[in-house]
Design a protein around this motif. Structure first.
Motif, PDB file in Angstrom:
ATOM      1  N   PRO A   1      -1.618  -0.084  -6.696  1.00 58.09           N
ATOM      2  CA  PRO A   1      -0.240  -0.614  -6.627  1.00 58.09           C
ATOM      3  C   PRO A   1       0.411  -0.406  -5.278  1.00 58.09           C
ATOM      4  N   ASP A   2      -0.096  -1.066  -4.256  1.00 60.81           N
ATOM      5  CA  ASP A   2       0.470  -0.978  -2.913  1.00 60.81           C
ATOM      6  C   ASP A   2       0.967  -2.363  -2.530  1.00 60.81           C
ATOM      7  N   TYR A   3       2.287  -2.496  -2.280  1.00 61.25           N
ATOM      8  CA  TYR A   3       2.848  -3.812  -1.974  1.00 61.25           C
ATOM      9  C   TYR A   3       3.025  -4.016  -0.476  1.00 61.25           C
ATOM     10  N   ILE A   4       2.552  -3.079   0.358  1.00 62.87           N
ATOM     11  CA  ILE A   4       2.715  -3.211   1.806  1.00 62.87           C
ATOM     12  C   ILE A   4       1.429  -3.701   2.469  1.00 62.87           C
ATOM     13  N   ASP A   5       0.295  -3.083   2.113  1.00 62.99           N
ATOM     14  CA  ASP A   5      -0.961  -3.429   2.774  1.00 62.99           C
ATOM     15  C   ASP A   5      -1.342  -4.898   2.673  1.00 62.99           C
ATOM     16  N   PRO A   6      -1.097  -5.602   1.542  1.00 61.13           N
ATOM     17  CA  PRO A   6      -1.476  -7.019   1.525  1.00 61.13           C
ATOM     18  C   PRO A   6      -0.854  -7.852   2.645  1.00 61.13           C
ATOM     19  N   ALA A   7       0.346  -7.493   3.097  1.00 63.42           N
ATOM     20  CA  ALA A   7       0.959  -8.231   4.200  1.00 63.42           C
ATOM     21  C   ALA A   7       0.196  -7.990   5.494  1.00 63.42           C
ATOM     22  N   PHE A   8      -0.308  -6.764   5.697  1.00 61.07           N
ATOM     23  CA  PHE A   8      -1.144  -6.482   6.859  1.00 61.07           C
ATOM     24  C   PHE A   8      -2.454  -7.251   6.766  1.00 61.07           C
ATOM     25  N   HIS A   9      -3.030  -7.307   5.567  1.00 57.97           N
ATOM     26  CA  HIS A   9      -4.269  -8.076   5.381  1.00 57.97           C
ATOM     27  C   HIS A   9      -4.069  -9.528   5.785  1.00 57.97           C
TER      28      HIS A   9
ATOM     29  N   GLY B   1       5.651   5.365   3.605  1.00 58.39           N
ATOM     30  CA  GLY B   1       4.352   4.784   3.886  1.00 58.39           C
ATOM     31  C   GLY B   1       4.401   3.924   5.134  1.00 58.39           C
ATOM     32  N   LEU B   2       3.468   3.003   5.248  1.00 63.48           N
ATOM     33  CA  LEU B   2       3.389   2.136   6.408  1.00 63.48           C
ATOM     34  C   LEU B   2       4.613   1.236   6.500  1.00 63.48           C
ATOM     35  N   VAL B   3       5.022   0.970   7.725  1.00 61.13           N
ATOM     36  CA  VAL B   3       6.090  -0.002   7.894  1.00 61.13           C
ATOM     37  C   VAL B   3       5.568  -1.362   7.459  1.00 61.13           C
ATOM     38  N   GLN B   4       6.472  -2.253   7.163  1.00 60.24           N
ATOM     39  CA  GLN B   4       6.066  -3.558   6.673  1.00 60.24           C
ATOM     40  C   GLN B   4       5.546  -4.426   7.814  1.00 60.24           C
ATOM     41  N   ALA B   5       4.556  -5.224   7.509  1.00 57.68           N
ATOM     42  CA  ALA B   5       3.910  -6.027   8.541  1.00 57.68           C
ATOM     43  C   ALA B   5       4.893  -6.953   9.239  1.00 57.68           C
TER      44      ALA B   5
END
Length: 436
Positions: A41-49, A192-196
């Motif tokens: 359930p990570d909603y940030i990494d898909p934008a980086f992908h 977590g990671l900043v948004q892409a």
């Protein structure tokens, strides 16, 4: 036919995201079509992908989704040359109680799809012990295959040689070794990671990561380790009902945490999505029949939200006649007040009585199973919703009628019940799927 791999590690913070993005961009630079997914359930990494591949990435989650839903989601990779599923946490890390098709562990997805694992190992402070860890992960669970490892943050050539020899002794392939190279690290933030979309330099960072990894990792060997993939029969779609026919969706730096598969499911069901920006003082579309405020970082923009009169009046007018729902940060904005990390209280929408504070941070993290006590947009009373909660806010007041009885993954009842008042509803968890 696509080939599939899972990128995982013994723990969080080892370099899974950086390696996934680097491999994806390096292969894309070679003219290959690359499809990424995110396990968990990570909603940030898909934008980086998506930034790395040029293709939309979605989450696959064994705790919240059944096998047919996962098969449907990953079927978008059939026209790709290589498919990469980035794991979350450590390879076998999930919750104690099994969900719909697993515990949420990356290993569930690897076994379910038959994709071997490329393991990222950080041998800092150790040498031969890294081989013992890799061998233990390889042998821990039948059905989960290890393709090989990439060593990250290697201290010196001597250090690399020690670890490589030990891995060779236990029969584990080393695809490459990355020396310490801080420049390719992605920036961090309190959640977590900043948004892409916030990173103007994200393309340059991914390009640099791809160049660096290409110099130190045998990309051809990694590709050869990925078997051709034949998917299981896919269902017709994700089991999520859109909240309305025309959805006014808040979308900007304060409201951006939406699972991509949710938006796709709404579109697939025939719904229209009209985005608006509260930070730009925009009101929801007056022609929409429901307004949805997703999560994000409203605490970093609370002063702007409180001052934007057009957004405030427009949302309040909308809520007089039509449903408004908020998830996590969106839920907080629908409340009476939000106290930021500096202890300053900001007036919010007042559509609900919720009051929250970031002055004393406390992490709330985990899967959620909610039984609705009353309807919310897209779901009737009695519906069982699976989602995930991740925030650092403290509840100061939650006086309204509870929206649901909410349990964590162990079955324990939790206090974050959500709220309902008039046409407004809100939850702290982000919806992933409805139980069938």
């Amino acid at each position: 036919m696509a080939a599939g791999l899972v990128i995982s590690a013994p723990a969080s913070g080892v370099g899974k995201t950086t390696l996934t993005l680097a491999l994806a961009r390096a292969w894309r630079n070679r003219g290959l079509n690359v499809q990424c997914f995110k396990s968990g359930p990570d909603y940030i990494d898909p934008a980086f992908h998506a930034a790395a591949t040029g293709r939309a990435s979605v989450n696959v989650d064994s705790w919240a989704m059944d096998r047919a839903t996962i098969a449907h989601l990953v079927s978008r990779g059939l026209d790709a040359d290589i498919v990469l599923a980035e794991g979350s946490m450590g390879l076998f890390d999930g919750v104690a109680a099994r969900g719909v098709s697993g515990t949420g562990a990356t290993a569930d997805i690897a076994e379910m799809l038959g994709w071997p694992v490329v393991l990222v190992i950080d041998p800092s402070g150790q040498a031969q012990t890294a081989a013992a860890i890799a061998a233990g992960l390889r042998d821990y669970r039948a059905g989960v295959r290890l393709a090989g490892v990439v060593l990250n943050r290697v201290a010196s050539p001597r250090h690399e040689d020690l670890v490589r020899r030990a891995l060779k002794d236990v029969g584990i392939t080393v695809f490459g070794a990355l020396p310490r190279h801080a420049e390719i690290s992605l920036p961090k933030r309190h959640l977590g990671l900043v948004q892409a979309e916030e990173q103007a330099e994200i393309g340059k960072l991914i390009d640099e990561a791809a160049r660096f990894v290409s110099e130190h990792v045998d990309l051809d060997a990694v590709m050869r380790s990925a078997p051709a993939w034949s998917p299981q029969a896919a269902s017709n779609g994700v089991s999520v009902t859109p909240p309305g026919q025309r959805i006014a969706l808040a979308r900007d730096a304060a409201f951006s945490f939406v699972y991509p598969h949710m938006l796709e499911a709404w579109h697939a069901a025939g719904a229209e999505i009209a985005t608006f920006s509260p930070l730009a003082d925009e009101a929801p579309d007056a022609n929409a029949d429901v307004c949805w405020l997703p999560g994000g970082y409203p605490e970093l923009h609370a002063g702007t939200i409180a001052a934007n009169a057009r957004f405030r009046s427009g949302l309040r007018a909308f809520a007089e006649t039509r449903p408004v729902h908020g998830e996590c940060g969106g839920y907080m904005v629908l409340g009476n007040a939000l106290t930021d990390a500096d202890g300053i209280s900001h007036e919010m929408m007042g559509l609900l009585g919720l009051e929250t504070s970031f002055a004393k941070r406390r992490m709330h993290l985990g899967y959620r199973l909610a039984a609705l006590a009353a309807p919310m947009p897209g779901h009737q009373a009695g519906a069982r919703l699976r989602g995930h909660e991740f925030h650092y806010s403290t509840i100061l007041a939650q006086p309204d009628t509870p929206l649901a009885v909410v349990h964590d993954a162990t079955g324990a009842v939790i206090a974050e019940t959500g709220s309902r008042r008039g046409h407004a509803t809100g939850t702290f968890f982000h919806l992933i799927a409805e139980d069938r």
